[in-house]
Scaffold this active site. Structure first.
Site, PDB file in Angstrom:
ATOM      1  N   SER A 577      -2.281   2.438 -11.813  1.00 12.16           N
ATOM      2  CA  SER A 577      -2.837   3.214 -12.205  1.00 12.16           C
ATOM      3  C   SER A 577      -1.664   4.522 -12.930  1.00 12.16           C
ATOM      4  O   SER A 577      -0.166   4.227 -12.565  1.00 12.16           O
ATOM      5  CB  SER A 577      -3.017   4.583 -10.385  1.00 12.16           C
ATOM      6  OG  SER A 577      -2.598   5.416 -10.634  1.00 12.16           O
ATOM      7  N   TYR A 590       1.179   5.665  -1.627  1.00 12.71           N
ATOM      8  CA  TYR A 590       0.633   5.517  -2.821  1.00 12.71           C
ATOM      9  C   TYR A 590       1.120   5.364  -4.225  1.00 12.71           C
ATOM     10  O   TYR A 590       0.629   4.078  -5.579  1.00 12.71           O
ATOM     11  CB  TYR A 590      -0.988   6.078  -3.245  1.00 12.71           C
ATOM     12  CG  TYR A 590      -1.860   6.156  -4.311  1.00 12.71           C
ATOM     13  CD1 TYR A 590      -2.382   4.883  -4.155  1.00 12.71           C
ATOM     14  CD2 TYR A 590      -1.846   6.302  -5.782  1.00 12.71           C
ATOM     15  CE1 TYR A 590      -3.911   4.516  -5.174  1.00 12.71           C
ATOM     16  CE2 TYR A 590      -2.901   6.089  -6.757  1.00 12.71           C
ATOM     17  CZ  TYR A 590      -3.704   4.768  -6.597  1.00 12.71           C
ATOM     18  OH  TYR A 590      -4.532   5.163  -7.505  1.00 12.71           O
TER      19      TYR A 590
END
Length: 699
Positions: A577, A590
């Site tokens: 990501s 995250y």
């Protein structure tokens, strides 16, 4: 008409369907073809041929002319449609007798079939065309039933044919398909008027009828009679294949050993071109490979051309005990390498001894069929369908040997006859007409998180580009739904919890059993949790680390053991990501996990380069539409972080990238494809698929 009862073939004729087709003889011929092809005991995939003759109006003379409709070259009767047949003027085809110059003229005759074409949309006529055209019957079946080939391949086949059917069946000795064989069938019929069919030595069966139904019933009855005869002989004999020599492992043990061995076999079979595998351990397979007669029968090879064209003339039988530890790669290769070397040497000798001045170049010398007594049968070919069909054909060959041995004694084609079929120029031309392979053909990809969202999009893309895909996900309902969008020869699925090592190991075993190994691993499984530091729990932290980081580590570790066995290199792709590069708010757990994924890519790339295993990352951002992680609390958390509503997120993310584009799962899939199919000299790399985010630029 009542339903017929058969014990050895399936009676599939549905009178309701037939009535709906009315008097359309071509439609009825196609219907008959499809139901015959639906039963592998009647004919094997792509084998045999069917035809019908109708009266049509000649578009040039406006006069009536008989037209023969027949399966075209390379077709399969089980799936035959109007687009797959050829329509030829029967009289013109028969007039080719006037110009036929004998056996040396066979190849030229095939070219002349095109001068007999009636339907300009015809498929290329097959080599079997004159076999049907020179016979007078309205409907004709040419089939390869195991029972009939057993009769045809038995010693004293002509005598056995007469014993079974008396004067009602003709018999023609082995001859390569072509115009002369058509003449031999015509002569057989003229010499034996009133027969219901003809047995072709070492080859198959011809049957016929005035209607499609009569032809269908005639075929089934002849096959049933042969099957009953063989069944009676087997009962009288008491044992088959000389009885059992090797005891089978249990089903679970067989599958465990096969899954461990397949990557090694695949690597060896792929010495010239990468192959896809298939495994079979059915009852008939085990009966044969465990038998006393395996050592005698296997080297003899198959008898029917349709069989050995797909299986090679003979299999490789492994001289390995069932107790051997196949996880010891070095020890196993000490046995496998010499066995493969010997097989290749013998195949090259077969080619050199039989070749002619105009023979095509030698093809791949590796085995297609590999037999491991006590464990099962492996087949390797250019794709899953071809490997599976090769397995089915060898099972047909086993059935033929079983029947022929019960009748009298199995006989195979002389090697020169087999070579002349395998390296026939017309067969070579058929191979050359096959479409170009797709970029990822012959490769196997395992994708985690493939039950939906980005993972499913990646699977779709890789499958569309030719790969076999193994869908892995923790949610079985989603997996099943995703799997049902593919054919079984393209995809398989396995429930996999990437936080558990054993589950990952089982997923790879499944991939090996289904396709022979793995070439591409894509870690797309994931979840997202967006919280400020004070609200982030230990559970939040652990689950993100376990799914994204530990899961990635274990997937790579287990994949590498398989990739090294295959020695074919490979690709590992991590879906990370933008958040692993950019310090955004409310994203501590995250973002840290994603950063760990990205650095692990670099570490693995540095370590695995020597094995030609490339490791790369795709960094998505803002994949909202179609992405599973946006279905939960993540969307609300991100919206809260940016002070907008959930509904405003797609527009928000699009506006903030340089291209002002919404990013979709298919865009991420394109990034993966570029790494595995185009950027073949890239490793340790990261591709950002985010529309252009300056704060995520790598350089």
């Amino acid at each position: 008409m009542g339903v017929k009862i058969f014990s050895h073939v399936n009676y599939l004729w549905d009178e309701k369907i037939a009535l709906e087709l009315g008097d359309d003889q071509v439609a009825l011929f196609l219907y008959r073809s499809n139901i015959l092809g639906a039963d592998l005991r009647v004919t094997n995939y792509g084998g045999g041929n069917t035809s019908c003759k109708t009266i049509e109006k000649d578009p040039l003379t406006n006069e009536e002319a008989e037209v023969m409709w027949i399966k075209g070259s390379g077709g399969d009767i089980g799936t035959l449609t109007k687009a797959g047949i050829a329509g030829l003027y029967t009289e013109r085809l028969r007039n080719l007798k006037n110009v036929y110059g004998g056996l040396a003229d066979e190849d030229r005759m095939v070219g002349l079939f095109n001068h007999c074409i009636y339907d300009l949309d015809s498929k290329a006529p097959s080599i079997d065309t004159p076999l049907h055209g020179l016979l007078p019957f309205k409907h004709i079946d040419h089939l390869h039933p195991d029972a009939l080939i057993a009769v045809a391949a038995a010693k004293d086949s002509e005598k056995v044919t007469k014993e079974i059917w008396g004067d009602t069946m003709g018999w023609v000795p082995w001859q390569r398909p072509g115009f002369d064989l058509g003449l031999q069938l015509e002569k057989c019929l003229n010499d034996n008027p009133g027969i219901r069919g003809i047995v072709l030595g070492s080859h198959g069966l011809f049957t016929w009828g005035d209607t499609s139904y009569e032809c269908y019933i005639n075929s089934l009855e002849v096959i049933e009679t042969a099957s009953e005869y063989i069944e009676k002989k087997i009962k009288e004999q008491g044992t088959v294949f000389g009885g059992q020599k090797v005891k089978s492992l249990s089903i679970d043990e067989r599958k465990e050993k096969a899954s461990q061995l397949m990557p090694l076999l695949r690597g060896l079979c792929s010495s010239e071109a990468r192959m896809i595998g298939h495994f079979s351990d059915t009852e008939i397979v085990m009966e044969y490979i465990n038998s006393n007669d395996l050592e005698r029968l296997a080297p003899m090879g198959t008898s029917c051309p349709d069989h050995f064209l797909r299986t090679k003339i003979q299999p490789l039988v492994l001289d390995m005990d069932t107790s051997e530890d196949v996880t010891n790669t070095e020890a196993v290769l000490k046995k496998l390498n010499p066995a493969f070397d010997q097989y290749r040497k013998e195949y090259r000798e077969y080619y050199e001894n039989c070749k002619k001045n105009n023979s095509p170049a030698i093809r791949d010398a590796n085995p297609v069929i590999i037999l491991y007594p006590g464990v099962g049968m492996f087949s390797f070919a250019k794709n899953k369908q071809t490997a599976r069909v090769a397995s089915e054909f060898y099972i047909n060959a086993i059935n033929v040997m079983r029947g022929a041995e019960a009748i009298t004694e199995y006989t195979s084609l002389p090697r020169q006859e087999a070579f002349d079929i395998e390296y026939w120029l017309l067969e070579e031309a058929k191979l050359q007409r096959q479409p170009k392979e797709k970029p990822l053909s012959r490769k196997v990809a395992l994708i985690t998180g493939a039950g939906g969202g980005i993972g499913k999009a990646i699977a779709d893309k890789l499958a569309a580009e030719g790969a076999n895909v193994v869908l892995a996900d923790i949610a079985e309902d989603s997996l099943l739904k995703a799997f049902n969008t593919y054919s079984a020869d393209i995809a398989s699925y396995t429930v996999c919890d990437v936080t558990k090592t054993e589950s990952i190991i089982d997923a790879y075993k499944h991939a090996c059993l289904e396709f022979g190994g793995v070439d591409i691993v894509v870690h797309s499984a994931g979840l997202a949790i967006s919280k400020p530091l004070e609200e982030t729990t230990e559970r939040d932290w652990d689950i993100l680390q376990n799914v994204l980081v530990k899961g990635q580590f274990e997937l790579a570790k287990q994949a590498v053991s398989i990739l090294r066995k295959q020695k074919l290199g490979g690709d590992i792709i991590h879906i990370a990501s933008k958040n692993g590069l950019v310090s955004g708010p409310n994203n501590i757990a995250y973002g840290t996990a994603k950063a760990a994924q990205q650095h692990m890519t670099r570490l693995l790339a540095a370590e695995l380069g020597k094995d030609k295993i490339r490791v790369n990352t795709v960094n998505p951002d803002g994949v909202i539409v179609g992405s599973k992680i946006w279905e939960g609390d993540w969307a609300e958390g991100r919206a809260k972080a940016y002070g907008i509503t959930v509904e405003e997120l797609p527009t928000h993310y699009a506006k903030r990238n340089l291209l002002n584009e919404i990013i979709y799962p298919a865009d991420i899939a394109n990034g993966v494809f570029s790494l595995v199919a185009i950027l073949d000299k890239s490793t340790g790399n990261t591709i950002n698929v985010d529309g252009g985010m300056p704060n995520a630029f790598l350089r």
